[in-house]
Scaffold this active site. Structure first.
Site, PDB file in Angstrom:
ATOM      1  N   ILE A  97      -1.329  -6.515 -11.240  1.00 49.68           N
ATOM      2  CA  ILE A  97      -1.742  -5.241 -10.664  1.00 49.68           C
ATOM      3  C   ILE A  97      -0.699  -4.854  -9.633  1.00 49.68           C
ATOM      4  CG2 ILE A  97      -3.236  -6.383  -8.956  1.00 49.68           C
ATOM      5  CD1 ILE A  97      -5.027  -3.917  -9.049  1.00 49.68           C
ATOM      6  N   CYS A  98      -0.267  -3.606  -9.683  1.00 45.89           N
ATOM      7  CA  CYS A  98       0.796  -3.157  -8.790  1.00 45.89           C
ATOM      8  C   CYS A  98       0.552  -1.698  -8.440  1.00 45.89           C
ATOM      9  CB  CYS A  98       2.169  -3.335  -9.443  1.00 45.89           C
ATOM     10  SG  CYS A  98       2.384  -2.345 -10.929  1.00 45.89           S
ATOM     11  N   LYS A  99       1.342  -1.192  -7.539  1.00 38.02           N
ATOM     12  CA  LYS A  99       1.247   0.207  -7.156  1.00 38.02           C
ATOM     13  C   LYS A  99       1.703   1.106  -8.306  1.00 38.02           C
ATOM     14  CE  LYS A  99       1.926  -0.314  -2.161  1.00 38.02           C
ATOM     15  NZ  LYS A  99       2.776   0.063  -1.008  1.00 38.02           N
TER      16      LYS A  99
END
Length: 270
Positions: free
Chosen positions: A125-127
């Site tokens: 999960i990342c920006k």
């Protein structure tokens, strides 16, 4: 690098890891739980399934029922396609598959985040603005390039800075940007060298003429002073030749700079 977003979305994940990333590489993406060893790692996805799933959305609930949970809602694992019961896990964002131990999202990513699955099947999960992230698994450590976040039409090329110059040899026009006190330009059309303006070659020719005059006086004095000794010592002729050679070289350079063609700037582009 890593921006500290390491809070687990699933407390009991084993090898289904969630990493965090920002606009650069995130080498310290957090992994939820101790990862399995590489030998127990499930095979990579087939060619029909892309290795990196960008902005992966959670699969819809399946109307099928799991044998272990009776009528509990189930979803399909995104890695091995096994059925995963989501009973009592609706509040979680991801669930762990009991077959391959990988994570599958059941909710959309939090605001400003997105899911990305590494080729090693690790769910990250990342920006949403991240362009590159790093897999946190120690035996993977892949750098995943996500590309530009908002692709759009390419920006127009900046207008070149410099001046258009008329070649002193062929009179063709070309662009030149390197304007210094020692500016010589090679025309891209005729491939000949010329000077941008007259100041530089004029100064160089003046210095060469002065050196030629100095070497001429020195050579004349050397010849006059050693004329009688040269009749006895033949090596003196070599010194005469060296002095005369310096005179000829400096004279040739002076003539070269005096005869150099000059290219004239037309107008500036800046």
């Amino acid at each position: 690098m890593a921006d500290g977003e390491r809070s687990p979305l699933l407390s009991d994940l084993g090898d289904g890891a969630l990493g965090s990333g920002n606009g650069g590489v995130s080498p310290g993406a957090a992994s939820l739980g101790a990862p399995n060893k590489p030998q127990s790692f499930p095979p990579f996805p087939s060619s029909t399934q892309p290795p990196v799933l960008l902005s992966e959305n959670p699969p819809p609930y399946s109307p099928l029922t799991s044998p272990e949970s009776g009528s509990a809602p189930v979803i399909s694992c995104r890695v091995c396609q096994s059925l995963i019961s989501v009973e009592g896990k609706i509040h979680q964002h991801v669930v762990k598959c009991g077959v391959c131990n990988e994570a599958t999202p059941i909710k959309n990513a939090p605001a400003g985040k997105k899911y990305v699955r590494c080729p090693c099947n690790c769910l990250l999960i990342c920006k949403v603005t991240s362009q590159r992230i790093a897999c946190p698994r120690p035996y993977c450590k892949r750098i995943i390039n996500l590309g530009p976040v908002h692709p759009g039409p390419a920006s127009p090329d900046p207008q070149p800075a410099g001046a258009r110059v008329s070649c002193g040899h062929c009179s063709n026009t070309f662009l030149w940007t390197e304007f210094t006190d020692r500016t010589l330009a090679r025309c891209p059309h005729c491939r000949k060298v010329s000077s941008i303006g007259q100041r530089y070659p004029r100064r160089r020719s003046l210095w060469c003429y002065l050196l030629c005059l100095l070497f001429s006086i020195s050579a004349a004095g050397l010849i006059a002073g050693t004329w009688s000794q040269a009749q006895v010592y033949g090596g003196i002729y070599a010194s005469w030749a060296a002095a005369l050679l310096l005179v000829v070289l400096t004279l040739a350079r002076a003539l070269y700079w005096s005869c150099m063609r000059v290219s004239q700037p037309l107008h500036n582009l800046t």
